[in-house]
Design a protein around this motif. Structure first.
Motif, PDB file in Angstrom:
ATOM      1  N   ASP A 137     -24.551  -1.887  12.655  1.00  0.00           N
ATOM      2  CA  ASP A 137     -24.394  -2.851  11.862  1.00  0.00           C
ATOM      3  C   ASP A 137     -23.334  -2.491  10.663  1.00  0.00           C
ATOM      4  OD1 ASP A 137     -26.063  -1.053  10.658  1.00  0.00           O
ATOM      5  OD2 ASP A 137     -27.191  -2.454   9.532  1.00  0.00           O
ATOM      6  N   VAL A 138     -22.612  -1.546  10.704  1.00  0.00           N
ATOM      7  CA  VAL A 138     -21.758  -1.035   9.980  1.00  0.00           C
ATOM      8  C   VAL A 138     -20.238  -1.257  10.501  1.00  0.00           C
ATOM      9  CG1 VAL A 138     -20.877   0.655   8.591  1.00  0.00           C
ATOM     10  CG2 VAL A 138     -23.174   0.364   8.776  1.00  0.00           C
ATOM     11  N   ASP A 139     -19.319  -1.901   9.870  1.00  0.00           N
ATOM     12  CA  ASP A 139     -18.081  -2.091  10.096  1.00  0.00           C
ATOM     13  C   ASP A 139     -17.339  -0.652  10.317  1.00  0.00           C
ATOM     14  OD1 ASP A 139     -14.936  -2.410   9.370  1.00  0.00           O
ATOM     15  OD2 ASP A 139     -15.722  -4.389  10.394  1.00  0.00           O
ATOM     16  N   ARG A 140     -16.903  -0.476  11.725  1.00  0.00           N
ATOM     17  CA  ARG A 140     -16.157   0.970  11.822  1.00  0.00           C
ATOM     18  C   ARG A 140     -15.094   1.225  11.050  1.00  0.00           C
ATOM     19  NH1 ARG A 140     -12.499   2.016  15.948  1.00  0.00           N
ATOM     20  NH2 ARG A 140     -12.788  -0.172  16.449  1.00  0.00           N
ATOM     21  N   GLY A 141     -14.074   0.182  11.036  1.00  0.00           N
ATOM     22  CA  GLY A 141     -12.896   0.349  10.122  1.00  0.00           C
ATOM     23  C   GLY A 141     -13.053   0.634   8.831  1.00  0.00           C
ATOM     24  N   TRP A 142     -14.064  -0.162   8.210  1.00  0.00           N
ATOM     25  CA  TRP A 142     -14.350   0.223   6.855  1.00  0.00           C
ATOM     26  C   TRP A 142     -14.913   1.336   6.681  1.00  0.00           C
ATOM     27  CZ3 TRP A 142     -11.899  -1.793   3.106  1.00  0.00           C
ATOM     28  CH2 TRP A 142     -11.538  -3.156   2.968  1.00  0.00           C
ATOM     29  N   PHE A 143     -15.805   1.904   7.442  1.00  0.00           N
ATOM     30  CA  PHE A 143     -16.455   3.226   7.431  1.00  0.00           C
ATOM     31  C   PHE A 143     -15.520   4.345   7.235  1.00  0.00           C
ATOM     32  CE2 PHE A 143     -18.267   7.038   9.400  1.00  0.00           C
ATOM     33  CZ  PHE A 143     -19.469   7.275   8.511  1.00  0.00           C
ATOM     34  N   MET A 144     -14.434   4.490   8.155  1.00  0.00           N
ATOM     35  CA  MET A 144     -13.491   5.407   8.361  1.00  0.00           C
ATOM     36  C   MET A 144     -12.606   5.227   7.209  1.00  0.00           C
ATOM     37  SD  MET A 144     -12.611   5.565  12.354  1.00  0.00           S
ATOM     38  CE  MET A 144     -12.060   4.059  12.541  1.00  0.00           C
ATOM     39  N   LEU A 145     -12.070   4.272   6.816  1.00  0.00           N
ATOM     40  CA  LEU A 145     -11.289   3.948   5.566  1.00  0.00           C
ATOM     41  C   LEU A 145     -12.149   4.379   4.324  1.00  0.00           C
ATOM     42  CD1 LEU A 145      -8.876   1.334   4.557  1.00  0.00           C
ATOM     43  CD2 LEU A 145     -10.594   1.794   2.784  1.00  0.00           C
ATOM     44  N   PHE A 146     -13.309   4.209   4.065  1.00  0.00           N
ATOM     45  CA  PHE A 146     -14.118   4.788   2.987  1.00  0.00           C
ATOM     46  C   PHE A 146     -14.172   6.393   2.916  1.00  0.00           C
ATOM     47  CE2 PHE A 146     -15.886   0.343   2.178  1.00  0.00           C
ATOM     48  CZ  PHE A 146     -15.355   0.367   1.039  1.00  0.00           C
ATOM     49  N   VAL A 147     -14.461   7.069   4.153  1.00  0.00           N
ATOM     50  CA  VAL A 147     -14.433   8.343   4.321  1.00  0.00           C
ATOM     51  C   VAL A 147     -13.089   8.942   3.933  1.00  0.00           C
ATOM     52  CG1 VAL A 147     -14.686  10.040   6.042  1.00  0.00           C
ATOM     53  CG2 VAL A 147     -16.109   8.431   6.152  1.00  0.00           C
TER      54      VAL A 147
END
Length: 246
Positions: A137-147
């Motif tokens: 349920d977490v957007d993959r693109g935004w997750f990697m961008l925030f990391v």
């Protein structure tokens, strides 16, 4: 499009970003300690070398490659040599070519974020984004961008703080310029301990010593890197067989 639709879209976007940030942040906490301390050291090192805090601050935003940023200090103090700077950067960060190939599938569908993800991919961000079990349920693109963004912010924060403190707090900085050498020694030792066979490491040491004797301490780095690259390329298949046999 009415006002309620716009508000719903805004709330949905906000929820997506918050969820991605909250999922990414815990993965970056261990990186914070290392990046903050090493960045702080880098900022102080820049100040000791005669540069104001603007230099580490801007370089941490535009370069964001720890080892290269340390090396850049000596490049800025020496004669202008863009060819050497390019060769040094390519050699030291050549591993990112393999990182990039590994991340091709993961970066698909990330849209405009892909450009920043490529620029900000350091060792730590690659490790997290490649191995993290991202919730469905977490957007993959935004997750990697925030990391990636958080890791760069940690480095930016530490290096800027080091540059500022270096100019305000006066203390004995004798030996601080050895930090870059110490960093590479630690990286080498970690690699040595991780590998069961030390053929590559011994080749690197041997070729570096030969180039040091042949070209002198001021000019041996690039020939040594080229020699290491050439020899390891020629011995690639035997080394791969050796690694597979372990």
């Amino acid at each position: 499009m009415n006002t309620n639709t716009l508000i719903n879209k805004y709330n949905s976007k906000k929820h997506t970003l918050k969820k991605a940030f909250m999922a990414a942040f815990p993965h970056t906490i261990p990186i914070f300690a290392g990046f903050w301390f090493l960045g702080l050291t880098y900022g102080i090192y820049m100040n000791v070398s005669g540069f104001s805090f603007w230099y580490p601050m801007c370089m941490s935003v535009t370069i964001f490659a720890g080892s290269i940023e340390f090396i850049t200090v000596n490049m800025l103090l020496g004669a202008f040599n863009p060819v050497q700077a390019l060769a040094m950067t390519l050699m030291i960060n050549a591993r990112h070519l393999f990182y990039g190939i590994s991340m091709l599938d993961k970066y698909k569908g990330t849209g405009w974020k892909k450009g920043y993800l490529i620029f900000g991919m350091c060792d730590e961000s690659f490790s997290i984004n490649y191995t993290a079990d991202i919730p469905e349920d977490v957007d993959r693109g935004w997750f990697m961008l925030f990391v990636t963004l958080l890791n760069q912010f940690y480095w930016f924060f530490g290096s800027t703080l080091g540059g500022i403190f270096g100019s305000i707090i006066h203390f004995n900085t004798e030996g601080l310029d050895f930090v870059m050498t110490a960093m590479f020694v630690v990286i080498f030792l970690e690699q040595w301990l991780k590998d069961k066979k030390h053929t590559s490491a011994l080749l690197g040491l041997g070729l570096s010593l030969i180039c040091l004797c042949a070209f002198g301490s001021d000019n041996f780095i690039i020939p040594a890197m080229l020699a290491i690259l050439g020899v390891l390329t020629l011995l690639r298949k035997p080394l791969e067989k050796e690694a597979d046999s372990l």
